[in-house]
Write an enzyme that holds these catalytic residues in place. Structure first.
Site, PDB file in Angstrom:
ATOM      1  N   PRO A  12      -8.547  11.081  18.714  1.00 36.90           N
ATOM      2  CA  PRO A  12      -7.213  11.679  18.692  1.00 36.90           C
ATOM      3  C   PRO A  12      -6.741  11.878  17.253  1.00 36.90           C
ATOM      4  O   PRO A  12      -7.462  11.534  16.310  1.00 36.90           O
ATOM      5  CB  PRO A  12      -6.353  10.608  19.382  1.00 36.90           C
ATOM      6  N   PHE A  14      -4.715  10.893  13.923  1.00 40.86           N
ATOM      7  CA  PHE A  14      -4.436   9.614  13.246  1.00 40.86           C
ATOM      8  C   PHE A  14      -5.533   8.568  13.446  1.00 40.86           C
ATOM      9  O   PHE A  14      -5.308   7.374  13.283  1.00 40.86           O
ATOM     10  CB  PHE A  14      -3.072   9.032  13.685  1.00 40.86           C
ATOM     11  N   GLY A  16      -8.417   8.825  11.732  1.00 40.77           N
ATOM     12  CA  GLY A  16      -9.210   8.785  10.506  1.00 40.77           C
ATOM     13  C   GLY A  16     -10.439   9.674  10.543  1.00 40.77           C
ATOM     14  O   GLY A  16     -11.398   9.442   9.805  1.00 40.77           O
ATOM     15  N   GLU A  87     -11.502  19.755  11.622  1.00 37.06           N
ATOM     16  CA  GLU A  87     -10.677  20.305  12.708  1.00 37.06           C
ATOM     17  C   GLU A  87     -11.418  21.371  13.519  1.00 37.06           C
ATOM     18  O   GLU A  87     -10.939  22.499  13.708  1.00 37.06           O
ATOM     19  CB  GLU A  87      -9.370  20.910  12.151  1.00 37.06           C
TER      20      GLU A  87
END
Ligand SMILES: [Zn+2]
Length: 193
Positions: A12, A14, A16, A87
């Site tokens: 998810p 956050f 890292g 991403e």
């Protein structure tokens, strides 16, 4: 060398993922030619670098969407030994994204790292995740901390004005719009299929 490798770093927000990606690429860069790609949609902290929440950064090139995507990746595979993509879910509309990465790894024996959000804001998996995970030689499944209980979080909750909100799409943002949640505290809102 044993041929190419596809390494997927998933989880998810956050968790890292980008930090892990940059650490891996900086390690590879000691003895191999490395390139990092980002989306043109991701300009939250810098137009030219990938920058993490904790301040780590690395120069990056823009990887276009659509038909251009495969051409730019193949060109990079001719010039570099290691390709990183941050991403990866941003290329969901690029028709041959996962196929091109598989080709670069298996036919050209390159190493490819992809950092990738696991699920959409409605909790469903990204199509890109479902295509890439079975192709990966290694999967790092990272967890964040649940904003409600502090336990291991695998989900990303979308918030509008502090309230859990429906939304299939993610807008790139910081902690003001999204929170990591565990399964128990993830609130599924609206538009049930
Ligand atoms: Zn929780």
């Amino acid at each position: 060398m044993g041929g190419g490798k596809l390494i997927v770093i998933t989880g998810p927000m956050f968790a890292g993922k980008t930090t892990r990606l940059i650490e891996e690429l900086k390690g590879e860069a000691h003895d191999r030619k490395v390139i990092l790609f980002k989306s043109q949609m991701d300009n939250r902290k810098s137009a030219t670098d990938v920058v993490t929440h904790d301040g780590l950064s690395m120069p990056a090139q823009i990887l276009p969407n659509g038909e251009e995507c495969a051409r730019v990746l193949r060109q990079a595979a001719r010039e570099y030994e290691v390709i990183g993509i941050d991403e990866g879910q941003f290329w969901k509309a690029s028709p041959r994204f996962s196929e091109t990465l598989e080709e670069i790894v298996s036919k050209h024996s390159k190493t490819v790292y992809v950092a990738l959000l696991n699920r959409r804001a409605d909790g469903k998996p990204f199509d890109v995740s479902m295509k890439l995970l079975p192709l990966a030689d290694t999967v790092y499944s990272l967890k964040a901390s649940c904003s409600k209980c502090g336990g291991p979080a695998t989900m990303t909750q979308r918030l509008v004005n502090g309230v859990e909100a429906f939304g299939e799409e993610f807008v790139v943002g910081g902690s003001e719009k999204y929170e990591a949640r565990c399964r128990e505290h993830f609130v599924k809102v609206g538009n049930e299929e």
